[in-house]
Design a protein around this motif. Structure first.
Motif, short mmCIF file in Angstrom:
data_model
loop_
_atom_site.label_atom_id
_atom_site.label_comp_id
_atom_site.label_asym_id
_atom_site.label_seq_id
_atom_site.Cartn_x
_atom_site.Cartn_y
_atom_site.Cartn_z
N ILE A 9 6.68 -11.68 -7.86
CA ILE A 9 5.56 -10.49 -7.57
C ILE A 9 4.58 -10.46 -8.76
O ILE A 9 4.81 -10.20 -9.94
CB ILE A 9 6.50 -9.34 -7.27
N VAL A 10 3.30 -10.37 -8.45
CA VAL A 10 2.24 -10.05 -9.53
C VAL A 10 1.49 -8.94 -9.38
O VAL A 10 0.66 -8.83 -8.05
CB VAL A 10 1.30 -11.32 -9.56
N GLY A 11 1.79 -7.72 -10.03
CA GLY A 11 1.29 -6.59 -9.66
C GLY A 11 2.23 -5.53 -8.94
O GLY A 11 2.57 -6.15 -7.64
N TYR A 12 2.72 -4.57 -9.65
CA TYR A 12 3.80 -3.72 -8.97
C TYR A 12 3.27 -2.38 -8.74
O TYR A 12 3.87 -1.49 -9.36
CB TYR A 12 5.05 -3.73 -9.89
N GLY A 13 2.10 -2.16 -8.32
CA GLY A 13 1.54 -0.84 -8.00
C GLY A 13 2.17 -0.23 -6.72
O GLY A 13 3.17 -0.50 -6.26
N GLY A 14 1.16 0.70 -6.04
CA GLY A 14 1.39 1.31 -4.93
C GLY A 14 2.09 0.16 -3.90
O GLY A 14 3.05 0.28 -3.31
N PHE A 15 1.29 -0.80 -3.65
CA PHE A 15 1.26 -1.78 -2.57
C PHE A 15 2.33 -2.55 -2.98
O PHE A 15 3.15 -3.11 -1.99
CB PHE A 15 0.02 -2.26 -1.84
N GLY A 16 2.37 -3.23 -4.19
CA GLY A 16 3.39 -4.08 -4.66
C GLY A 16 4.77 -3.48 -4.43
O GLY A 16 5.72 -4.16 -3.88
N GLU A 17 4.93 -2.28 -4.60
CA GLU A 17 6.48 -1.58 -4.46
C GLU A 17 6.44 -1.84 -3.08
O GLU A 17 7.64 -1.92 -2.61
CB GLU A 17 6.23 -0.16 -5.08
N PHE A 18 5.90 -1.16 -2.15
CA PHE A 18 5.88 -0.98 -0.69
C PHE A 18 6.20 -2.68 -0.12
O PHE A 18 7.43 -2.88 0.49
CB PHE A 18 4.57 -0.51 -0.02
N THR A 19 5.34 -3.60 -0.55
CA THR A 19 5.82 -5.00 -0.11
C THR A 19 7.24 -5.40 -0.77
O THR A 19 7.78 -6.09 0.15
CB THR A 19 4.64 -5.80 -0.26
N ALA A 20 7.56 -5.22 -1.74
CA ALA A 20 8.58 -5.85 -2.40
C ALA A 20 9.64 -5.24 -1.69
O ALA A 20 10.87 -5.91 -1.26
CB ALA A 20 8.60 -5.38 -4.03
N LEU A 125 -2.71 -6.25 9.81
CA LEU A 125 -3.08 -5.85 11.35
C LEU A 125 -2.71 -6.93 12.38
O LEU A 125 -2.58 -6.68 13.59
CB LEU A 125 -4.70 -5.46 11.16
N ARG A 126 -2.79 -8.21 11.85
CA ARG A 126 -2.50 -9.46 12.68
C ARG A 126 -1.12 -9.23 13.10
O ARG A 126 -0.90 -9.91 14.26
CB ARG A 126 -2.79 -10.56 12.14
N HIS A 127 -0.18 -8.62 12.53
CA HIS A 127 1.09 -8.58 12.73
C HIS A 127 1.85 -7.21 13.41
O HIS A 127 2.93 -7.23 13.64
CB HIS A 127 2.11 -9.07 11.56
N VAL A 128 0.85 -6.20 13.61
CA VAL A 128 1.30 -5.10 14.16
C VAL A 128 1.28 -5.31 15.87
O VAL A 128 0.32 -5.67 16.26
CB VAL A 128 0.58 -3.67 13.68
N PRO A 129 2.41 -4.41 16.32
CA PRO A 129 2.51 -4.87 17.76
C PRO A 129 1.38 -4.46 18.54
O PRO A 129 0.87 -5.25 19.61
CB PRO A 129 3.62 -4.00 18.09
N VAL A 130 0.77 -3.28 18.39
CA VAL A 130 -0.51 -2.88 19.22
C VAL A 130 -1.67 -4.04 19.29
O VAL A 130 -2.18 -4.22 20.30
CB VAL A 130 -0.75 -1.40 19.07
N GLU A 318 7.32 -3.94 9.22
CA GLU A 318 7.54 -4.98 9.99
C GLU A 318 6.54 -6.20 10.03
O GLU A 318 6.72 -7.48 9.85
CB GLU A 318 7.75 -4.72 11.45
N ALA A 319 5.35 -5.77 10.05
CA ALA A 319 4.07 -6.43 9.82
C ALA A 319 3.90 -7.10 8.43
O ALA A 319 3.65 -8.41 8.36
CB ALA A 319 2.66 -5.63 10.06
N VAL A 320 4.51 -6.58 7.31
CA VAL A 320 4.51 -7.15 5.97
C VAL A 320 5.50 -8.31 6.15
O VAL A 320 5.27 -9.36 5.66
CB VAL A 320 4.77 -5.99 5.05
N THR A 321 6.76 -8.05 6.59
CA THR A 321 7.70 -9.20 6.66
C THR A 321 7.17 -10.14 7.63
O THR A 321 7.41 -11.32 7.25
CB THR A 321 9.16 -8.62 7.18
N ARG A 322 6.83 -9.95 8.73
CA ARG A 322 6.26 -11.21 9.53
C ARG A 322 5.32 -12.17 8.97
O ARG A 322 5.16 -12.99 9.26
CB ARG A 322 5.76 -10.48 10.80
N GLY A 323 4.27 -11.42 8.21
CA GLY A 323 3.09 -12.15 7.63
C GLY A 323 3.97 -13.01 6.54
O GLY A 323 3.53 -14.11 6.35
#
Ligand SMILES: NC(=O)c1ccc[n+]([C@@H]2O[C@H](COP(=O)([O-])OP(=O)(O)OC[C@H]3O[C@@H](n4cnc5c(N)ncnc54)[C@H](O)[C@@H]3O)[C@@H](O)[C@H]2O)c1
Length: 368
Positions: A9-20, A125-130, A318-323
């Motif tokens: 992981i490179v960069g552990y800010g707001g989104f880095g934390e969420f995705t990790a 957005l490519r991986h969200v169900p709607v 779920e979208a993050v993990t599917r990506g």
């Protein structure tokens, strides 16, 4: 089971934390290394995930257990960090945008090919169900061709203080490059054609920052589209609506991570089952009388459907993990075509870059 892929992981800010947090739940990957210029953040993250904390990217890239580098730093670092990762032979899962300069994106693509490493952009957005459902319906042709798309994305500026990198054009690239790329990519897929023309405009807010931007885009197949983004309001007033107009109907999707879809159109009786199965919900059929005053007008039947998602945050995770899962498959299976190809990443970035250039130069641009 295939061997677990090592994530750096490179960069552990707001989104880095969420995705990790999302990656930690995946059996296919294991977080093995973390770097962030903030020593306290990289230290606590490494402890949380039982990973190694590195002072900088060079050290992380020397770790043989790192197979994929997940880059979550601010945009102006993406191209150079991805170049370094490619040089080290690591695959790259890159947060958007691909780069902030077009030349850097071009150079990076050459390097990826030379080093034979894979790269994808985290277009959640490519991986969200709607949106997956929307794409299935538009691709099916059941409502005819897409003729027009209109995105209205009004967002909060509450977390974006004056000194935030988001407002510094050299660091973020501007709203289209930093954020609008998500929707350029999505709408490129919905239109199913290449963008060929773009014309942008912007509003200047406090401190001369461009806080509202819009772009009109024409696609090679004649689809027209308007994109509007504003970061100018409190979070409680955030709203995102994408309206897709087709030859025989329209679809409206709401929410940044959308949780609501409404469809209306005309579909022959023998195709309604197919539409229902794509939507996963029942259609409502309404008899419509012929409009009064139009010579030769005919009555008809309208089909309508509403789709709601219960938990937008769960869909985001779920979208993050599917990506990431899709990217892992691409690495493990040489002939697999990923959902977000490098070409998709490049096309959407180039459109964002040219939309911004159109604003800066005050003229419309053809896209070759
Ligand atoms: N796909 C999405 O839905 C989504 C959502 C939000 C953000 N993002 C993207 O994620 C990226 C990060 O956004 P954020 O909101 O987390 O930003 P942020 O400012 O909260 O975090 C950035 C982190 O990078 C670290 N950093 C800075 N320079 C570094 C360097 N040279 N090496 C290592 N670490 C460094 C900072 O210390 C910080 O912890 C951006 O590109 C943003 O566009 C994507």
């Amino acid at each position: 089971m295939e061997k677990q892929i090592g994530l750096g992981i490179v960069g552990y800010g707001g989104f880095g934390e969420f995705t990790a947090q999302a990656y930690a739940s995946m059996p296919q990957v294991r977080i093995v290394a973390i770097t962030d210029v903030d020593a306290a953040r990289r230290g606590s993250a490494a402890e949380l995930y039982h990973a190694r904390a590195y002072e900088d990217l060079t050290a992380l890239l020397a770790d043989p257990e790192v197979d994929i580098v997940a880059i979550n730093t601010p945009p102006w670092l993406h191209a150079s960090q991805a170049m370094a990762a490619a040089e080290a032979g690591k695959h790259i899962f890159l947060e958007k945008p691909l780069a902030v300069e077009l030349d850097d994106a071009d150079t990076l693509l050459v390097k990826l090919k030379e080093r034979r490493v894979h790269l994808t952009i985290d277009y959640v957005l490519r991986h969200v169900p709607v949106y997956e459902t929307l794409l299935k319906v538009t691709n099916s042709g059941l409502l005819g061709a897409v003729t027009y798309m209109r995105l209205e994305n009004v967002a909060s500026n509450e977390a974006l203080h004056d000194q935030h990198w988001f407002w510094q054009r050299s660091r973020s690239g501007g709203i289209f490059i930093e954020h609008g790329v998500h929707f350029f990519d999505l709408c490129n897929q919905i239109s199913g054609a290449r963008p060929v023309h773009v014309s942008g405009a912007a509003h200047l807010g406090p401190n001369g920052r461009q806080d509202r931007v819009m772009a009109a885009v024409t696609y090679a197949n004649g689809t027209l589209a308007n994109f509007y983004h504003a970061f100018d309001r409190p979070a409680i007033l955030e709203q995102t609506v994408l309206r897709v107009v087709l030859e025989r109907g329209s679809i409206v999707v709401s929410g940044w991570i959308p949780d609501h879809l409404e469809l209306e159109g005309t579909v022959p009786a023998e195709q309604r089952d197919q539409l229902e199965s794509l939507l996963g919900v029942a259609l409502t059929i309404r008899d419509i009388p012929a409009p009064v005053g139009i010579t030769g007008a005919t009555p008809g039947q309208l089909v309508q459907a509403t789709l709601n998602r219960a938990d937008r945050n769960a869909d985001y995770v779920e979208a993050v993990t599917r990506g990431m899962a899709d990217f892992v498959t691409q690495i493990q299976q040489p002939h697999y075509t990923p959902l977000v190809t490098l070409q998709d990443a490049y096309e959407s970035f180039r459109l964002a870059f040219l939309a911004q250039r159109s604003i800066d130069d005050g003229c419309s641009l053809e896209i070759c």
